[in-house]
Design a protein around this motif. Structure first.
Motif, mmCIF file in Angstrom:
data_model
loop_
_atom_site.group_PDB
_atom_site.id
_atom_site.type_symbol
_atom_site.label_atom_id
_atom_site.label_comp_id
_atom_site.label_asym_id
_atom_site.label_seq_id
_atom_site.Cartn_x
_atom_site.Cartn_y
_atom_site.Cartn_z
ATOM 1 N N GLU A 11 -0.222 2.520 -8.423
ATOM 2 C CA GLU A 11 -1.662 2.778 -8.363
ATOM 3 C C GLU A 11 -2.019 4.256 -8.219
ATOM 4 O OE1 GLU A 11 -3.696 -1.157 -6.365
ATOM 5 O OE2 GLU A 11 -2.885 0.366 -5.015
ATOM 6 N N LEU A 12 -1.257 5.014 -7.459
ATOM 7 C CA LEU A 12 -1.720 6.305 -6.974
ATOM 8 C C LEU A 12 -1.640 7.442 -7.991
ATOM 9 C CD1 LEU A 12 -0.348 6.285 -3.316
ATOM 10 C CD2 LEU A 12 -2.723 6.053 -4.044
ATOM 11 N N THR A 31 -6.393 1.427 -1.308
ATOM 12 C CA THR A 31 -6.730 1.418 -2.735
ATOM 13 C C THR A 31 -7.229 0.048 -3.206
ATOM 14 O OG1 THR A 31 -4.400 0.939 -3.245
ATOM 15 C CG2 THR A 31 -5.077 3.250 -3.292
ATOM 16 N N ILE A 64 -9.266 5.874 -8.789
ATOM 17 C CA ILE A 64 -8.235 6.474 -7.936
ATOM 18 C C ILE A 64 -7.886 7.855 -8.471
ATOM 19 C CG2 ILE A 64 -5.829 6.292 -7.147
ATOM 20 C CD1 ILE A 64 -6.186 3.235 -7.244
#
Length: 443
Positions: free
Chosen positions: A364-365, A427, A435
């Protein structure tokens, strides 16, 4: 279509989990056939995570150029070939080399599959979908323990390992029939095909919503360097992400999870249980608990969120490891059962938190253009420390004993509590592009 693709991509987690778990039951019989030392036992076990470091690097340099799907195809082929060679190995050196090859396939696919899943998943259920990868890891571990138990009576370790051929064939056929991710296609000037795939993956989305997704992907791609250098990961907005993704994987490995997965029968023997069959059945119990609680994690990761779940996981694993340490230290009649309770509790807390969350955070990041290299860094950290634990655990057990070894693991779990409280981000429910915008703003 989305469900079918998720199952196929998550199957690579099953390959990962199967090979992690199967060696624990096969090792006692391999030692009888090849007469190996504790150090060589560690070498055979740790060959997979060592090979995975190389596989991660291969994925890093090829995933952006050739796509997510080709990397998964390669991973399945390598695992298939490696499993066959392992099952037919005539000495410990061939077995080690075969497991090194398997590691290359696992490293490549373990980095690519969460990326693939994150890029095909709608934001509202992305945590659940990426957690499916961890669920399949636990199912693979459980299947491997069942294979060990099934062939434990005859001591046929070749069949224990050879069972891994079947899921690798299924994964290979499945990924051959799957599409490439819309994000990679858009990034490589194929937005029309990406739009068609999004429409099939998210049939409830309107044409305007699909166009919006494509536009967000294009915008995020324009915001990043075409070929990011390694120095990019030291920039103000990216360094905290890079360090967090790496450290959370290091703490995951130093919690002791793979010492338990790789050497469960040996641990139960040291805790006071006797008999190979009893040990193998106990490991099947670990596999069942691991799968059941990972299913729970797929709900909690969206309802509770990532940050709270990570903190809770470190608290729970710390308490569980402390129980195992104390139980084996006092050496009373109930020691084996207290140790088993501690190990099962550790697996439960790990499965709902420390297991899936590092993979999810990693996927995700990192911004889109940085994702392959960004995910490679924590993947290498993961596999390197997996290798260290697998290699050194037999020596630690023979040297400082089970009490000292599990005290070390307890200490790292406690460190994890404070680290998660201080650093872990949230998140949940945020799109990958949002993001990314946060990251750009932070930089």
């Amino acid at each position: 279509m989305l469900i079918a693709i998720v199952i196929v991509a998550a199957l690579f987690g099953m390959l990962f989990g199967f090979d992690q778990g199967v060696i624990s039951g096969a090792l006692p019989f391999i030692k009888q056939d090849f007469t190996i030392t504790p150090f060589m036992e560690g070498v055979i076990t740790s060959a997979v995570p060592l090979g995975a470091v190389g596989g991660t690097i291969v994925a890093m340099v090829t995933t952006d150029r050739y796509g997510r799907k080709p990397m998964l195809i390669l991973g399945a082929v390598i695992f298939l070939v490696g499993s066959l060679i392992s099952a037919l190995a005539f000495n410990q050196y061939i077995l080690t080399l075969a497991r090194l090859l398997i590691g290359v396939g696992i490293g490549a696919s373990a980095m690519t599959a969460p990326m693939f899943l994150a890029e095909v998943a709608p934001a509202r259920i992305r945590g659940t979908i990426v957690s499916a990868f961890q669920l399949m890891i636990t199912i693979g571990i459980m299947v491997s323990y069942m294979s060990d138990a099934a062939f434990g009576g005859s001591g046929d370790w070749r069949w224990m390992i050879g069972v891994g051929v079947f899921p690798s064939i299924i994964a290979l056929v499945g990924i051959l029939l799957s599409p490439e991710t819309p994000r990679w296609l858009t990034l490589n000037s194929n937005a029309d095909k990406a739009r068609d795939i999004i429409a099939r993956l998210q049939p409830e989305s309107s044409d305007a919503e699909i166009d919006g997704i494509i536009a967000e992907i294009k915008e995020s791609a324009r915001d990043e360097e075409a070929k990011p250098s390694w120095s990019t990961f030291l920039k103000k907005g990216i360094l905290p992400i890079t360090s967090f993704a790496m450290i959370v994987f290091v703490l995951q490995q130093l919690s002791g999870i793979n010492a338990i997965i790789y050497y469960a029968p040996e641990i139960f023997k040291n805790a006071g249980f006797s008999g190979t069959t009893t040990d193998l059945l106990a490991t099947v119990g670990i596999g069942v608990v691991n799968v059941a609680l990972t299913v729970v994690a797929m709900y909690l990761v969206e309802s509770m969120g990532r940050r709270k779940l990570l903190i809770m996981g470190f608290i729970g694993t710390s308490a569980a490891m402390a129980l195992v340490t104390v139980a084996t230290m006092i050496n009373i009649a109930a020691t084996p059962y207290l140790a088993m309770i501690g190990i099962f509790a550790f697996i439960a807390f790990f499965a709902v938190s420390l297991g899936p969350l590092p993979w999810l955070y990693m996927a995700e990041l990192f911004p889109l253009r940085l994702r392959p290299r960004g995910m490679a860094l924590p993947s290498v950290a993961n596999w390197f420390f997996n290798f260290v634990v697998a290699l050194l655990f037999p020596e630690l057990l023979a040297g400082i004993g089970i009490v000292g070894t599990f005290a070390i693991f307890t200490g790292f779990c406690v460190i994890g509590i404070f680290y998660a409280i201080a650093v872990a981000p949230e998140t949940k429910g945020v799109t990958l592009e949002e993001i990314e915008q946060r990251t750009v703003a932070a930089g």
